[in-house]
Design an enzyme around this catalytic site. Structure first.
Site: not given
Ligand code: NAD
Length: 470
Positions: A202, A206, A224, A258
């Site tokens: 994510g 976070v 990741e 990502c």
């Molecule tokens: P998201 O908002 O779905 O959050 C990811 C997870 O974090 C969720 O399960 C959510 O419940 C949890 N979360 C959110 N806020 C939280 C908090 N305050 N406290 C605890 N848990 C919390 O997804 P996102 O973060 O918007 O995902 C997008 C990001 O992920 C982008 O930056 C993207 O580049 C990155 N990404 C990386 C990869 C990789 O493999 N490197 C793959 C996909 C996405």
């Protein structure tokens, strides 16, 4: 504009309340149930069967969440997980075998080996952009290594989350795996507990919360993350092939990938030509009106869509630029030379907007990338070996792909992970197995020849001999 169909989420949270689920999983791990290779192979086979038998359910959920077409679902969600699981099944016996390593003379007679062992109960937290594969691809490594796993899908893609919670317990051993649905409160509650490993995918903000929570229990983490993955285009590149590959890598999943190229740094001599070809590819792929294309995804939420409307304000738009918040649509968009301090160039774009930045020389592009945080992926399109070498030598990134975009993700032989701000740790293939294993070093000595050299009382003679046999 076509509106995504809606699949109602089931009000089911499989695995029950969090403490009970965790207690059940811990008890299962302690019982040794997950250790035999036969059990692991069977769970991996079940995961594959689940992907096969519920392709339609998952496709409907992904269509509702992201307007994801069945081709992209098959390729980047179900296909990614299935090939990971197949690869793990094929190699697991070799991976899990103890590996003999040399034993120094001082410890002879004896032998040494590294014995992989499962870490225990792990937590996998997934984002919304590939809401199925970001749960299930890391899960392959966790299963292969013999762990129990708590799975936390993203609450943003509610239909896929519900589908996973409903379907996974019918295939994978519910004593060893639990899907916990929910948002920040549930993830926060999960993070209060100790695990043997946490893999979080994510955003960076976070990630800091996850790492802080993990630190309380000294839980190891794999993060990741994302960032701004640059794409360098030299004047020697085959512009037509480059434009096709970049348009595909950027606009699959409406740019919510990502490792999608975040922006392009193109040599001035070919910038105008490249931009024209790229605009042509967008038309070729998605037609005159991409909102009507069955192959073009939507943004995950209205909130995420509105962000693009704001980001595009005041920019020079070459192609696209249409945003419709209600239908979560952002057209495939090319922006010319945005200001370096604009949001577009400060934040990870994570959507179908591609800034094209002109550079006078490729070493300016190298400096541009070197001056910024290390990206998750780095792309360079060139026929020049000298430029390729300069890029590899000067720039660090999670992964590098020369003359293509995103496609490196299909290789289970290459580890996937970031560096610096784009993450830590890695998975896929062997590396997923390694991430979720403790590589336990073992040395076995013989009772024979107990030379007293290392025992007190010490002497210069003993020291000299010890130095010789070290
Ligand atoms: P998201 O908002 O779905 O959050 C990811 C997870 O974090 C969720 O399960 C959510 O419940 C949890 N979360 C959110 N806020 C939280 C908090 N305050 N406290 C605890 N848990 C919390 O997804 P996102 O973060 O918007 O995902 C997008 C990001 O992920 C982008 O930056 C993207 O580049 C990155 N990404 C990386 C990869 C990789 O493999 N490197 C793959 C996909 C996405």
């Amino acid at each position: 504009m076509s509106t995504p169909a809606t699949v109602m989420p089931l009000p089911v949270r499989s695995g029950g309340p969090i403490p009970e689920a965790l207690q059940r999983l811990r008890a299962t791990f302690a019982s040794g149930k997950t250790r035999p290779l036969e059990w692991r192979l069977q769970q991996l086979a079940e995961l594959e069967r689940m992907m096969r038998e519920h392709e339609a359910d998952f496709a409907a959920a992904l269509q509702a969440d992201l307007h994801k077409c069945s081709f992209e679902t098959a390729l980047s969600e179900l296909g990614f997980v299935t090939s990971e699981a197949k690869y793990a099944r094929k190699h697991l016996r070799r991976w899990a075998r103890a590996k003999r390593v040399p034993t120094p003379m001082m410890a002879l007679p004896g032998h040494s080996y590294i014995q992989p062992e499962p870490k225990g109960m792990v937590l996998i937290i997934a984002p919304w952009n590939y809401p199925l594969s970001m749960v299930c691809a890391p899960l392959v490594g966790a299963i292969a290594a013999g762990n129990c796993a708590v799975l936390k899908p993203s609450e943003v893609t509610v239909n896929t989350s519900a589908a996973l919670a409903r379907i996974i317990p019918r295939y994978l051993d519910p004593d060893a795996f639990a899907v916990i649905e929910g948002g920040v409160p549930e993830t926060t509650e999960l993070l209060e507990q100790p695990y043997d490993h946490i893999l979080y995918t994510g955003n960076e903000r976070v990630a800091r919360i996850v790492m802080t929570a993990a630190a309380k229990h000294l839980t190891p983490v794999t993060l990741e993350l994302g960032g701004k993955s640059p794409c360098l285009i030299d004047k020697s590149a085959d512009l037509d092939v480059a434009a096709s590959r970049i348009a595909w890598g950027k606009f699959i999943n409406a740019g919510q990938t990502c490792v999608a190229p975040d922006h392009v740094l193109v040599h001035r001599e070919v910038a105008a030509k490249f931009t024209e070809i790229l605009a042509g590819k967008i038309k070729e792929f998605y037609g005159d009106d991409p909102s009507q294309s069955p192959d073009y995804c939507r943004i995950a939420s209205e909130r995420h869509t509105a962000r693009f409307a704001k980001m595009l304000e005041g920019q020079t738009i070459h192609t696209g630029g249409q945003v419709d918040v209600a239908s979560r649509y952002v057209a495939p968009t090319i922006v010319l030379d945005p200001a370096p301090d604009s949001a577009l160039m400060q934040e990870e774009i994570f959507g179908p907007v591609l800034p094209v930045i002109t550079v006078d020389e490729m070493h300016h592009a190298i400096k541009f990338v070197a001056d910024r945080p290390k990206p998750l992926a780095l792309y360079v399109f060139t026929k020049s070996k000298a430029l390729e070498d300069a890029v590899l030598d000067r720039l660090s990134a999670g992964s590098v792909c020369i003359n293509d975009a995103v496609i490196f993700m299909v290789s289970p032989e290459l580890p996937f992970g970031g560096i610096g701000n784009s993450g830590m740790g890695r998975y896929t293939g062997w590396y997923g197995f390694e991430t979720f294993s403790h590589m336990k070093p073992v040395m076995k000595r013989s009772f024979r020849f107990d030379a007293p050299l290392r025992y007190p009382p010490y002497s210069d003679f003993k020291r000299k001999v010890m130095e010789l046999v070290r």
